[in-house]
Design an enzyme around this catalytic site. Structure first.
Site, PDB file in Angstrom:
ATOM      1  N   SER A  98       0.833  -1.192   0.000  1.00  0.00           N
ATOM      2  CA  SER A  98       0.000   0.000   0.000  1.00  0.00           C
ATOM      3  C   SER A  98       0.879   1.257   0.000  1.00  0.00           C
ATOM      4  O   SER A  98       1.680   1.457  -0.896  1.00  0.00           O
ATOM      5  CB  SER A  98      -0.947  -0.067   1.207  1.00  0.00           C
ATOM      6  OG  SER A  98      -1.983   0.858   1.105  1.00  0.00           O
ATOM      7  N   HIS A 123      -2.246  -1.317  -4.477  1.00  0.00           N
ATOM      8  CA  HIS A 123      -3.705  -1.356  -4.579  1.00  0.00           C
ATOM      9  C   HIS A 123      -4.250   0.052  -4.401  1.00  0.00           C
ATOM     10  O   HIS A 123      -3.498   0.977  -4.125  1.00  0.00           O
ATOM     11  CB  HIS A 123      -4.322  -2.347  -3.583  1.00  0.00           C
ATOM     12  CG  HIS A 123      -4.101  -2.013  -2.136  1.00  0.00           C
ATOM     13  ND1 HIS A 123      -4.455  -2.859  -1.120  1.00  0.00           N
ATOM     14  CD2 HIS A 123      -3.577  -0.931  -1.519  1.00  0.00           C
ATOM     15  CE1 HIS A 123      -4.161  -2.322   0.043  1.00  0.00           C
ATOM     16  NE2 HIS A 123      -3.629  -1.151  -0.180  1.00  0.00           N
TER      17      HIS A 123
END
EC number: 3.4.21.92
Length: 197
Positions: A98, A123
């Protein structure tokens, strides 16, 4: 229970005990481990600024093992990495997920590495909203702006087209260290520290 090892060094003046992170800082090594949040980001930013002020011609080594975290905290680290003059080498140990994937890919070009069994996860950002409909709309607009910003950084750092980044961040996209190199997020896989300059 959080145990921080102590290192004892001998000198002509006697012994000196350091916590391990302070000792590593003497060698220009910063450890970014755990969730990224304000307190951690403030500590990382302070260490980056200190090392840059100490000698901006020497590289700083940022070792990353993090599941990601708060985007604004991560962006404080990102902005500082770009603000200082010293090159920041990034090294993934374990996982850079992330927001941590954005940071590891933002190291100095040619100096972004992963250990052989490390992973990178990209993501879309996540968030939540509750309250009145207008507040939910404001939160939704903000998260879309955040996603666009993060995708832009990943595209710039990797050399991938923004459309590919958008498609790949639609869901969790895991990459081995070598796959992250092929993708353009890292520059090499390190078997040992001989690649560090």
């Amino acid at each position: 229970m959080n145990l921080v090892p102590t290192v004892i060094e001998q000198s002509s003046r006697g012994e000196r005990a350091y916590d391990i992170y302070s000792r590593l800082l003497k060698d220009r090594i910063i450890m970014l481990s755990g969730p990224i949040e304000d307190e951690m980001a403030n500590s990382i930013v302070a260490q980056l600024l200190f090392l840059d002020a100490q000698d901006s011609t020497k590289d700083i080594y940022l070792y990353i093992n993090s599941p990601g975290g708060v985007v604004t905290s991560g962006m404080a680290i990102y902005d500082t990495m770009n603000f200082i003059k010293a090159d920041v080498q990034t090294i993934v140990i374990g996982m850079a997920a992330s927001m941590a994937s954005v940071l590891v890919s933002s190291g100095a070009k040619g100096k972004r590495f992963g250990l052989p069994h490390s992973q990178v996860l990209i993501h879309q950002p996540s968030g939540g909203a509750q309250g009145q409909q207008t507040e939910i709309e404001i939160a939704a607009t903000e998260i879309l702006k955040t996603r666009k910003m993060l995708n832009g950084i990943l595209a710039k750092n990797s050399g991938q087209p923004i459309e590919k980044i958008q498609a790949d961040t639609e869901r969790d996209h895991y990459l081995t260290a070598q796959e992250a190199v092929d993708y353009g997020l890292l520059d090499g896989v390190m078997e040992n520290n001989s690649k560090l300059k």
